[in-house]
Write an enzyme that holds these catalytic residues in place. Structure first.
Site, mmCIF file in Angstrom:
data_model
loop_
_atom_site.group_PDB
_atom_site.id
_atom_site.type_symbol
_atom_site.label_atom_id
_atom_site.label_comp_id
_atom_site.label_asym_id
_atom_site.label_seq_id
_atom_site.Cartn_x
_atom_site.Cartn_y
_atom_site.Cartn_z
ATOM 1 N N VAL A 1 38.811 40.136 38.853
ATOM 2 C CA VAL A 1 38.568 39.884 40.275
ATOM 3 C C VAL A 1 39.388 40.849 41.127
ATOM 4 O O VAL A 1 38.890 41.413 42.116
ATOM 5 C CB VAL A 1 38.876 38.414 40.632
ATOM 6 C CG1 VAL A 1 38.804 38.189 42.138
ATOM 7 C CG2 VAL A 1 37.912 37.476 39.921
ATOM 8 N N CYS A 2 40.634 41.080 40.731
ATOM 9 C CA CYS A 2 41.495 41.990 41.494
ATOM 10 C C CYS A 2 40.952 43.414 41.473
ATOM 11 O O CYS A 2 41.098 44.156 42.454
ATOM 12 C CB CYS A 2 42.914 41.962 40.944
ATOM 13 S SG CYS A 2 43.749 40.370 41.151
ATOM 14 N N THR A 3 40.313 43.802 40.394
ATOM 15 C CA THR A 3 39.704 45.131 40.319
ATOM 16 C C THR A 3 38.676 45.297 41.434
ATOM 17 O O THR A 3 38.637 46.322 42.125
ATOM 18 C CB THR A 3 39.044 45.337 38.942
ATOM 19 O OG1 THR A 3 40.057 45.296 37.929
ATOM 20 C CG2 THR A 3 38.306 46.670 38.865
ATOM 21 N N LEU B 1 40.558 45.456 44.983
ATOM 22 C CA LEU B 1 41.216 46.721 45.300
ATOM 23 C C LEU B 1 40.193 47.782 45.695
ATOM 24 O O LEU B 1 40.434 48.584 46.608
ATOM 25 C CB LEU B 1 42.057 47.177 44.111
ATOM 26 C CG LEU B 1 43.303 46.324 43.865
ATOM 27 C CD1 LEU B 1 43.855 46.572 42.470
ATOM 28 C CD2 LEU B 1 44.374 46.616 44.901
ATOM 29 N N HIS C 1 48.673 40.754 43.793
ATOM 30 C CA HIS C 1 47.879 40.561 42.577
ATOM 31 C C HIS C 1 48.795 40.125 41.437
ATOM 32 O O HIS C 1 49.910 40.631 41.296
ATOM 33 C CB HIS C 1 47.161 41.857 42.211
ATOM 34 C CG HIS C 1 46.296 42.371 43.320
ATOM 35 N ND1 HIS C 1 44.976 42.004 43.455
ATOM 36 C CD2 HIS C 1 46.573 43.184 44.377
ATOM 37 C CE1 HIS C 1 44.474 42.592 44.533
ATOM 38 N NE2 HIS C 1 45.430 43.297 45.118
#
Length: 218
Positions: free
Chosen positions: A43-45, A48, A36
């Site tokens: 988007v990464c939230t 994950l 990340h």
């Protein structure tokens, strides 16, 4: 970028679950390393959280998962609270802090000449740090998927690829387009018809001499 078949670089790193030496941490397992560009990115939230919800599926396949973001692990811990609140599950796997960018550089996600560390860098500066690596028990890289920051990753596809890799590592077969676990497979081109008769006594379909379709081995 790393090439498929190359050995995944080893490293020692601080993670949210303590210090690890990567190859030692993998042991004899398959592994997924997914990276990340920055903490607290939208988007990464979602990604994950999605991986946390899928962890049991990776466990079934003997596959360890580990995340990486260029920010420090105390920032990861704060981010985990947001992930749990918005996605339902906090990361239940280690998250690497790559503050000196050394792992991102070793894995070809940032140029080796990139100066400095994570401080002061934006997600846009690190936008190439969005790669999924699937690593075999022998520590070789078997898959790389690179995604833009605006497109969330499809982790069901990562599971599908792991199913294929594990199957084809055991049996001399390949998997066709859009294959799912349980579908027919293709006898590898390296297998002669004589060997195929021994390996697949139930027989196979031959739409073309080079295309031999057989039921998935158990």
């Amino acid at each position: 970028m790393l090439q498929l078949g190359q050995t995944a670089p080893d490293f020692t790193a601080q993670t949210t679950q303590g210090t690890i030496r990567f190859h030692e941490w993998l042991g004899d397992s398959w592994g997924v390393l997914f990276s990340h560009p920055k903490d607290f990115t939208p988007v990464c939230t979602t990604e994950l959280g999605a991986m946390a919800n899928l962890k049991a599926e990776f466990d079934k396949r003997g596959t360890k998962i580990i995340g990486l973001s260029v920010d420090p692990i105390d920032s990861h811990a704060k981010w985990a609270k947001d992930i749990e609140e918005t996605q339902g599950t906090a990361p239940n796997y280690p998250m690497i802090g790559d503050t000196d960018l050394s792992i991102a550089k070793a894995y070809g996600m940032l140029p080796a000449a990139t100066p400095g560390g994570s401080e002061g860098r934006t997600a846009a500066d690190n936008q190439t740090v969005r790669t999924v690596f699937v690593i075999a028990p022998d520590k070789s890289v078997k898959l790389q998927l690179v995604y833009p920051m605006t497109t969330g990753r499809n982790f069901d596809e990562v599971l599908r690829v792991i199913d294929s890799l594990q199957l084809t590592a055991k049996h001399k077969v390949a998997t066709p387009a859009n294959w799912r676990n349980g579908d027919d497979v293709i006898i590898a081109g390296s297998v002669s018809n004589e060997e195929a008769e021994k390996r697949f006594p139930q027989g196979w379909k031959t739409p073309k001499p080079y295309l031999r379709v057989v039921a998935q081995p158990k």
